[in-house]
Each structure stands twice: as C-alpha cells, then as structure tokens.
Design a protein around this motif. Structure first.
Motif, PDB file in Angstrom:
ATOM      1  N   PRO A  56       0.802  -1.229   0.000  1.00  0.00           N
ATOM      2  CA  PRO A  56       0.000   0.000   0.000  1.00  0.00           C
ATOM      3  C   PRO A  56       0.838   1.284   0.000  1.00  0.00           C
ATOM      4  N   VAL A  57       2.120   1.208   0.311  1.00  0.00           N
ATOM      5  CA  VAL A  57       2.955   2.414   0.327  1.00  0.00           C
ATOM      6  C   VAL A  57       3.500   2.778  -1.053  1.00  0.00           C
ATOM      7  N   ILE A  58       3.218   1.945  -2.063  1.00  0.00           N
ATOM      8  CA  ILE A  58       3.665   2.256  -3.419  1.00  0.00           C
ATOM      9  C   ILE A  58       2.561   3.009  -4.141  1.00  0.00           C
ATOM     10  N   GLU A  59       2.897   4.209  -4.639  1.00  0.00           N
ATOM     11  CA  GLU A  59       1.976   5.014  -5.439  1.00  0.00           C
ATOM     12  C   GLU A  59       2.259   4.723  -6.900  1.00  0.00           C
ATOM     13  N   TRP A  60       1.259   4.210  -7.601  1.00  0.00           N
ATOM     14  CA  TRP A  60       1.387   3.894  -9.025  1.00  0.00           C
ATOM     15  C   TRP A  60       0.740   5.011  -9.821  1.00  0.00           C
ATOM     16  N   HIS A  61       1.516   5.710 -10.638  1.00  0.00           N
ATOM     17  CA  HIS A  61       0.997   6.778 -11.494  1.00  0.00           C
ATOM     18  C   HIS A  61       1.022   6.296 -12.942  1.00  0.00           C
ATOM     19  N   GLY A  62      -0.070   6.509 -13.663  1.00  0.00           N
ATOM     20  CA  GLY A  62      -0.110   6.111 -15.068  1.00  0.00           C
ATOM     21  C   GLY A  62      -0.315   4.627 -15.273  1.00  0.00           C
ATOM     22  N   GLY A  63      -0.909   3.955 -14.314  1.00  0.00           N
ATOM     23  CA  GLY A  63      -1.161   2.517 -14.410  1.00  0.00           C
ATOM     24  C   GLY A  63      -0.510   1.774 -13.269  1.00  0.00           C
ATOM     25  N   GLY A  64      -1.074   0.638 -12.938  1.00  0.00           N
ATOM     26  CA  GLY A  64      -0.589  -0.149 -11.819  1.00  0.00           C
ATOM     27  C   GLY A  64       0.553  -1.068 -12.185  1.00  0.00           C
ATOM     28  N   PRO A  65       0.760  -2.104 -11.369  1.00  0.00           N
ATOM     29  CA  PRO A  65       1.916  -2.988 -11.562  1.00  0.00           C
ATOM     30  C   PRO A  65       1.858  -3.839 -12.828  1.00  0.00           C
ATOM     31  N   GLU A  66       0.748  -3.796 -13.537  1.00  0.00           N
ATOM     32  CA  GLU A  66       0.635  -4.567 -14.776  1.00  0.00           C
ATOM     33  C   GLU A  66       0.880  -3.715 -16.019  1.00  0.00           C
ATOM     34  N   VAL A  67       1.135  -2.415 -15.856  1.00  0.00           N
ATOM     35  CA  VAL A  67       1.313  -1.500 -16.996  1.00  0.00           C
ATOM     36  C   VAL A  67       2.778  -1.080 -17.083  1.00  0.00           C
ATOM     37  N   TRP A  68       3.439  -1.458 -18.208  1.00  0.00           N
ATOM     38  CA  TRP A  68       4.863  -1.155 -18.359  1.00  0.00           C
ATOM     39  C   TRP A  68       5.197  -0.453 -19.665  1.00  0.00           C
ATOM     40  N   SER A  69       4.210  -0.167 -20.484  1.00  0.00           N
ATOM     41  CA  SER A  69       4.472   0.596 -21.701  1.00  0.00           C
ATOM     42  C   SER A  69       3.401   1.675 -21.831  1.00  0.00           C
ATOM     43  N   PRO A  70       3.759   2.829 -22.414  1.00  0.00           N
ATOM     44  CA  PRO A  70       2.794   3.913 -22.523  1.00  0.00           C
ATOM     45  C   PRO A  70       1.619   3.524 -23.408  1.00  0.00           C
ATOM     46  N   GLY A  71       0.444   3.921 -22.997  1.00  0.00           N
ATOM     47  CA  GLY A  71      -0.751   3.652 -23.773  1.00  0.00           C
ATOM     48  C   GLY A  71      -1.282   2.244 -23.625  1.00  0.00           C
ATOM     49  N   ALA A  72      -0.638   1.420 -22.791  1.00  0.00           N
ATOM     50  CA  ALA A  72      -1.126   0.052 -22.590  1.00  0.00           C
ATOM     51  C   ALA A  72      -2.448   0.093 -21.841  1.00  0.00           C
ATOM     52  N   PRO A  73      -3.391  -0.723 -22.249  1.00  0.00           N
ATOM     53  CA  PRO A  73      -4.668  -0.727 -21.537  1.00  0.00           C
ATOM     54  C   PRO A  73      -4.497  -1.264 -20.126  1.00  0.00           C
TER      55      PRO A  73
END
Length: 87
Positions: A56-73
C-alpha cells in the motif's frame, strides 16, 4: 521513525518507469521484477513480486503494476472510459 514511500511514475517509451524511493530518484525499471530488484537493493529486503504489486505504500501513477508501456490498456479499468451496454 519516518514512513517509507515509493512512487512509480507513468511509463515512457524510452526509459520505462522512473521510481522514487523515500523522496529520492532511485532509477528506472521496465518490469515488476526489475522494480522488485531495485527495492531490494534500496533496503526493502525480502520482497517478492507479489509483495511489491500489493504494497500500500507504493503510489502507481499512469497505471498499476501490470502496466509497463505507454498507452497500454489497464486490465482493471482504472481511468478507462466505459463503453455503453449494447443491450
């Protein structure tokens, strides 16, 4: 004792995701495995990929832990526009 924090910035095409640990830039990563390794090297020892994805202390901006490329759904639908129900 100061509370620890991690900010994972949105992914970019060239460098991956910039990561800040405890208010300082810690590096860039291109996968959950790389983030886990970076955090272990930064003193967050004993973490595995599941731990990192759920901390819970990790802030994910622009997608969570499953998003690693820009524009990925985002498979969880956060921030996505909802489609009208065809019924």
């Amino acid at each position: 004792m100061r509370e620890r924090s991690v900010i994972v910035h949105p992914p970019t095409r060239r460098v991956g995701r910039l990561v800040w640990v405890d208010g300082r830039p810690a590096g860039t990563v291109r996968s959950l495995r790389a983030l886990t390794e970076l955090l272990n090297q930064a003193g967050w020892e004993g973490l595995d990929e599941v731990d990192v994805a759920e901390l819970p202390v990790i802030e994910w901006h622009g997608g969570g832990p499953e998003v690693w490329s820009p524009g990925a759904p985002d498979p969880w639908g956060r921030g996505a526009k909802r489609q009208p129900d065809p019924r």
